[in-house]
Design a protein around this motif. Sequence first.
Motif, short mmCIF file in Angstrom:
data_model
loop_
_atom_site.label_atom_id
_atom_site.label_comp_id
_atom_site.label_asym_id
_atom_site.label_seq_id
_atom_site.Cartn_x
_atom_site.Cartn_y
_atom_site.Cartn_z
N GLU A 52 2.03 0.26 -6.17
CA GLU A 52 1.25 -0.65 -5.33
C GLU A 52 0.83 -1.85 -6.16
O GLU A 52 0.70 -1.77 -7.38
CB GLU A 52 -0.02 0.03 -4.82
CG GLU A 52 0.22 1.24 -3.97
CD GLU A 52 -1.08 1.93 -3.58
OE1 GLU A 52 -2.16 1.55 -4.10
OE2 GLU A 52 -1.02 2.85 -2.76
N HIS A 54 -2.17 -5.00 -5.61
CA HIS A 54 -3.24 -5.51 -4.76
C HIS A 54 -3.68 -6.86 -5.29
O HIS A 54 -3.70 -7.09 -6.50
CB HIS A 54 -4.42 -4.54 -4.74
CG HIS A 54 -4.04 -3.18 -4.25
ND1 HIS A 54 -4.01 -2.88 -2.91
CD2 HIS A 54 -3.66 -2.07 -4.90
CE1 HIS A 54 -3.62 -1.62 -2.76
NE2 HIS A 54 -3.40 -1.11 -3.96
N SER A 55 -4.06 -7.73 -4.41
CA SER A 55 -4.50 -9.07 -4.81
C SER A 55 -5.91 -9.01 -5.41
O SER A 55 -6.67 -8.05 -5.18
CB SER A 55 -4.51 -10.00 -3.59
OG SER A 55 -5.50 -9.57 -2.66
N LYS A 58 -8.34 -8.56 -2.65
CA LYS A 58 -8.56 -7.18 -2.22
C LYS A 58 -9.46 -6.44 -3.22
O LYS A 58 -10.37 -5.71 -2.82
CB LYS A 58 -7.21 -6.45 -2.07
CG LYS A 58 -7.32 -4.99 -1.71
CD LYS A 58 -7.83 -4.79 -0.31
CE LYS A 58 -7.78 -3.31 0.06
NZ LYS A 58 -8.35 -3.06 1.36
N PHE A 110 -6.18 3.14 -5.23
CA PHE A 110 -6.75 1.89 -5.71
C PHE A 110 -8.24 1.78 -5.38
O PHE A 110 -9.07 1.46 -6.24
CB PHE A 110 -5.96 0.73 -5.09
CG PHE A 110 -6.57 -0.62 -5.31
CD1 PHE A 110 -6.43 -1.27 -6.53
CD2 PHE A 110 -7.26 -1.26 -4.30
CE1 PHE A 110 -6.97 -2.53 -6.73
CE2 PHE A 110 -7.80 -2.52 -4.48
CZ PHE A 110 -7.66 -3.16 -5.71
N GLU A 111 -8.59 2.06 -4.14
CA GLU A 111 -9.98 1.92 -3.72
C GLU A 111 -10.90 2.86 -4.50
O GLU A 111 -12.03 2.49 -4.84
CB GLU A 111 -10.10 2.19 -2.21
CG GLU A 111 -9.45 1.15 -1.33
CD GLU A 111 -7.93 1.30 -1.19
OE1 GLU A 111 -7.31 0.43 -0.57
OE2 GLU A 111 -7.35 2.29 -1.71
#
Length: 142
Positions: A52, A54-55, A58, A110-111
Amino acid sequence: PRAPTPRLGPARATAGTRAVGCRGGPARDGVQALRLLLQHAKPEDYISATGESHSLEKLLEVAFQSAGLGDPWQYVDQDPALIRPTDVGGLIGDASKAREQLGWKPTVRFEQVVDEMVQVDIRRVKSGVEESADYLVAAPPA
């Protein structure tokens, strides 16, 4: 002289491009990949990656939500002077070989990684501990 009081709460920050890619996972996933690699009979090259990207946008949204601060763009300004021509947005590692041959896969989303980092920083600031790992110990449930 009095020591400065750590500040918990919003301050202004400045960033370049919001689209720059944020990659990586928690160290515990990387250590697990290394452990499996060392147990493998034949030395080979493997990639341990989340698959993954993520920006920065994000990452900031998740981090500010975790800290209970809401919309990050109330606190973060974008400065075109900070946008680097070499910023890359979409690099993604392919860990399929490690998954197929070693049975490895990332275990933390990620979160969750971002939330854990934010919570550790909040404990660090609240405790006033700067040069000790004491703040890494999770606070007991309230």
